[in-house]
Design a protein around this motif. Structure first.
Motif, PDB file in Angstrom:
ATOM      1  N   LEU A  17       0.822  -1.151   0.018  1.00 54.58           N
ATOM      2  CA  LEU A  17       0.023   0.073  -0.056  1.00 54.58           C
ATOM      3  C   LEU A  17       0.888   1.248   0.028  1.00 54.58           C
ATOM      4  N   PRO A  18       0.883   2.073  -1.226  1.00 51.36           N
ATOM      5  CA  PRO A  18       1.660   3.206  -0.868  1.00 51.36           C
ATOM      6  C   PRO A  18       0.748   4.277  -0.266  1.00 51.36           C
ATOM      7  N   LEU A  19       1.186   5.204   0.536  1.00 51.12           N
ATOM      8  CA  LEU A  19       0.617   5.964   1.451  1.00 51.12           C
ATOM      9  C   LEU A  19       0.646   7.482   0.716  1.00 51.12           C
ATOM     10  N   LEU A 195      -6.934  -4.398  11.371  1.00 46.70           N
ATOM     11  CA  LEU A 195      -6.200  -3.062  11.278  1.00 46.70           C
ATOM     12  C   LEU A 195      -6.422  -2.228  12.333  1.00 46.70           C
ATOM     13  N   ALA A 196      -7.411  -2.264  12.735  1.00 48.23           N
ATOM     14  CA  ALA A 196      -7.801  -1.396  14.140  1.00 48.23           C
ATOM     15  C   ALA A 196      -6.803  -1.726  15.229  1.00 48.23           C
ATOM     16  N   ARG A 197      -6.802  -2.936  15.452  1.00 54.43           N
ATOM     17  CA  ARG A 197      -5.714  -3.561  16.605  1.00 54.43           C
ATOM     18  C   ARG A 197      -4.403  -3.018  16.371  1.00 54.43           C
ATOM     19  N   ALA A 198      -4.127  -3.362  15.083  1.00 55.64           N
ATOM     20  CA  ALA A 198      -2.713  -2.958  14.729  1.00 55.64           C
ATOM     21  C   ALA A 198      -2.357  -1.344  14.863  1.00 55.64           C
ATOM     22  N   PHE A 199      -3.404  -0.715  14.436  1.00 57.16           N
ATOM     23  CA  PHE A 199      -3.154   0.752  14.501  1.00 57.16           C
ATOM     24  C   PHE A 199      -3.343   1.428  15.989  1.00 57.16           C
ATOM     25  N   GLN A 261      -4.285   4.739   1.691  1.00 61.76           N
ATOM     26  CA  GLN A 261      -3.352   3.697   1.173  1.00 61.76           C
ATOM     27  C   GLN A 261      -4.451   2.984   0.143  1.00 61.76           C
ATOM     28  N   LEU A 262      -3.732   2.623  -1.065  1.00 57.00           N
ATOM     29  CA  LEU A 262      -4.385   2.123  -2.071  1.00 57.00           C
ATOM     30  C   LEU A 262      -3.444   1.181  -3.172  1.00 57.00           C
ATOM     31  N   HIS A 263      -4.156   0.147  -3.706  1.00 57.17           N
ATOM     32  CA  HIS A 263      -3.339  -0.892  -4.302  1.00 57.17           C
ATOM     33  C   HIS A 263      -4.243  -1.804  -5.051  1.00 57.17           C
ATOM     34  N   ASP A 264      -3.802  -2.305  -5.912  1.00 50.53           N
ATOM     35  CA  ASP A 264      -4.450  -3.600  -6.851  1.00 50.53           C
ATOM     36  C   ASP A 264      -4.098  -4.918  -6.095  1.00 50.53           C
ATOM     37  N   ILE A 265      -4.871  -5.830  -5.834  1.00 49.73           N
ATOM     38  CA  ILE A 265      -4.427  -7.021  -5.195  1.00 49.73           C
ATOM     39  C   ILE A 265      -5.213  -8.258  -5.996  1.00 49.73           C
ATOM     40  N   ASP A 279      -0.585  -5.341  10.126  1.00 56.42           N
ATOM     41  CA  ASP A 279       0.628  -4.680  10.923  1.00 56.42           C
ATOM     42  C   ASP A 279       1.217  -3.938  10.046  1.00 56.42           C
ATOM     43  N   MET A 280       1.426  -4.121   8.793  1.00 55.41           N
ATOM     44  CA  MET A 280       2.574  -3.265   8.192  1.00 55.41           C
ATOM     45  C   MET A 280       1.649  -2.014   7.563  1.00 55.41           C
ATOM     46  N   ALA A 281       0.288  -2.226   7.164  1.00 52.80           N
ATOM     47  CA  ALA A 281      -0.422  -1.189   6.789  1.00 52.80           C
ATOM     48  C   ALA A 281      -0.683  -0.168   7.890  1.00 52.80           C
ATOM     49  N   ALA A 282      -0.802  -0.741   9.094  1.00 54.51           N
ATOM     50  CA  ALA A 282      -1.132   0.301  10.111  1.00 54.51           C
ATOM     51  C   ALA A 282      -0.106   0.883  10.495  1.00 54.51           C
ATOM     52  N   GLU A 283       1.093   0.381  10.590  1.00 58.27           N
ATOM     53  CA  GLU A 283       2.238   1.017  10.973  1.00 58.27           C
ATOM     54  C   GLU A 283       2.529   2.265   9.841  1.00 58.27           C
ATOM     55  N   GLU A 284       2.381   1.990   8.664  1.00 60.62           N
ATOM     56  CA  GLU A 284       2.763   3.087   7.716  1.00 60.62           C
ATOM     57  C   GLU A 284       1.763   4.252   7.860  1.00 60.62           C
ATOM     58  N   ALA A 285       0.272   3.764   8.224  1.00 62.52           N
ATOM     59  CA  ALA A 285      -0.807   4.835   8.383  1.00 62.52           C
ATOM     60  C   ALA A 285      -0.400   5.566   9.388  1.00 62.52           C
ATOM     61  N   ALA A 286       0.023   5.024  10.514  1.00 63.07           N
ATOM     62  CA  ALA A 286       0.174   5.555  11.913  1.00 63.07           C
ATOM     63  C   ALA A 286       1.224   6.824  11.659  1.00 63.07           C
ATOM     64  N   GLN A 287       2.315   6.409  10.914  1.00 60.18           N
ATOM     65  CA  GLN A 287       3.357   7.550  10.647  1.00 60.18           C
ATOM     66  C   GLN A 287       2.417   8.583   9.683  1.00 60.18           C
ATOM     67  N   GLY A 288       1.702   8.165   8.683  1.00 56.47           N
ATOM     68  CA  GLY A 288       0.922   9.295   7.898  1.00 56.47           C
ATOM     69  C   GLY A 288       0.031  10.402   9.018  1.00 56.47           C
ATOM     70  N   VAL A 289      -0.866   9.627   9.973  1.00 50.44           N
ATOM     71  CA  VAL A 289      -1.623  10.313  10.665  1.00 50.44           C
ATOM     72  C   VAL A 289      -0.469  11.206  11.667  1.00 50.44           C
ATOM     73  N   ARG A 290       0.558  10.767  12.139  1.00 48.61           N
ATOM     74  CA  ARG A 290       1.382  11.756  12.835  1.00 48.61           C
ATOM     75  C   ARG A 290       1.796  12.789  12.238  1.00 48.61           C
ATOM     76  N   THR A 291       2.020  12.655  10.769  1.00 44.59           N
ATOM     77  CA  THR A 291       2.334  14.002  10.011  1.00 44.59           C
ATOM     78  C   THR A 291       1.197  14.891  10.280  1.00 44.59           C
ATOM     79  N   ILE A 292       0.175  14.268   9.668  1.00 44.75           N
ATOM     80  CA  ILE A 292      -0.964  15.467   9.579  1.00 44.75           C
ATOM     81  C   ILE A 292      -1.428  15.804  11.075  1.00 44.75           C
TER      82      ILE A 292
END
Length: 315
Positions: A17-19, A195-199, A261-265, A279-292
């Protein structure tokens, strides 16, 4: 809407998932009032949302041209996300005092940011202007002068607000942000729960805390998942298209930004357990939310050096 992309997640996962971060977070928001519930994000004694720009009496211009310059300065500031208005200052207003002096065959515009008490908080000179064009009140000359100086004035205003945040123990410069996480909806398989638990696990750090209670929260985060099945892929084979959006809202419901985050699967690859993908999606999303959170609140903006007129630290 500006978008900023982070590196891809590990390609060994079924979902990479690119963020992208979108929304208002990149704005400096100098002197903006975030609303009654969100004022602790910045400073308890924020300046009003309006910045007055009165017609200058000492600008080496006719009355009409001086009024036009004030209007151009206010409009240029609005274009810098500063809620300025060309009008006489009123009680409680921060305002910009305009003037101009001669220097050889040129005119040097001067800008002073004034406190409501009439004290100088910051000042700067604009680029020298041809005297003939200035004295004649040439519309393009006045407009270009305002446009050239507006970014510097916006920077000064941002620095002033950052200084006020620095002095306020309730601002996000001096405490961790309280984030209310409202969970994830719309995901296939066990994605909503995973996703909720991981975030919830990934997000907290030294400058951010997470809770499920809205009371006292500085921001609210909601995750939404949209899955479109059977769309044509680049290779001609059907794929599923998934989009995860992490909405960051202020307590009064305004959007501070969104991490997408978006992708073809492969079709149905996430119909069951998400596992490490969550876990990986939530970790990267957390970085994005912190930036916001960081950029919207302005907690990393550089404070303008203090003067004798700078606000004192709140109790």
């Amino acid at each position: 809407m500006r978008r900023f992309r982070s590196p891809l997640l590990s390609l060994c996962l079924p979902l990479a998932l690119p963020l992208a971060l979108g929304g208002c977070f990149s704005l400096s928001r100098p002197f903006a009032d975030p609303g009654q519930q969100a004022r602790y994000l910045t400073a308890a004694n924020l300046p009003p949302a309006r910045l007055a720009v009165p017609t200058p009496p000492n600008a080496l211009l006719s009355d009409d041209a001086a009024a036009l310059w004030a209007h151009d300065v206010a409009q240029a500031m609005v274009n810098q996300s500063v809620p300025a208005i060309a009008q006489p200052r009123k009680k409680g207003d921060w305002w910009v005092k305009l003037s101009a002096t001669t220097h050889g065959n040129t005119v040097v515009p001067h800008y002073v940011i004034m406190t409501p008490e009439g004290k100088v908080r910051a000042e700067t000179d604009g680029p020298a202007v041809d005297m003939a064009g200035w004295s004649s009140g040439d519309r393009l000359t006045l407009q270009n002068t305002a446009i050239q100086e507006a970014p510097q004035l916006a920077t000064l205003l941002t620095g002033i607000q950052a200084n006020m945040m620095q002095q306020d123990p309730h601002s996000l410069m001096n405490r961790a942000a309280k984030i209310c996480f409202k969970g994830v909806t719309g995901a296939p398989g066990d994605g909503n729960v995973s996703l909720a638990r991981a975030f919830y696990s990934s997000f907290p750090d030294k400058t951010n805390t997470v809770t499920t209670t809205e009371k006292g929260a500085d921001f609210i985060v909601r995750g939404t998942v949209d899955l479109k099945t059977g769309t044509p892929g680049n290779t001609g084979h059907p794929v599923d298209h998934i989009e995860i959006v992490w909405h960051v809202l202020t307590p009064d419901g305004k959007e501070a930004g969104a991490a997408t985050q978006l992708h073809d699967i492969a079709p149905h690859s996430l119909d069951g357990a998400w596992g490490d993908t969550a876990d990986m999606a939530a970790e990267e999303a957390a970085q994005g939310v912190r930036t916001i959170v960081t950029n919207y609140s302005g907690r990393e903006n550089a404070p303008l050096p203090e003067t004798k007129d700078s606000p004192k630290k709140a109790a």
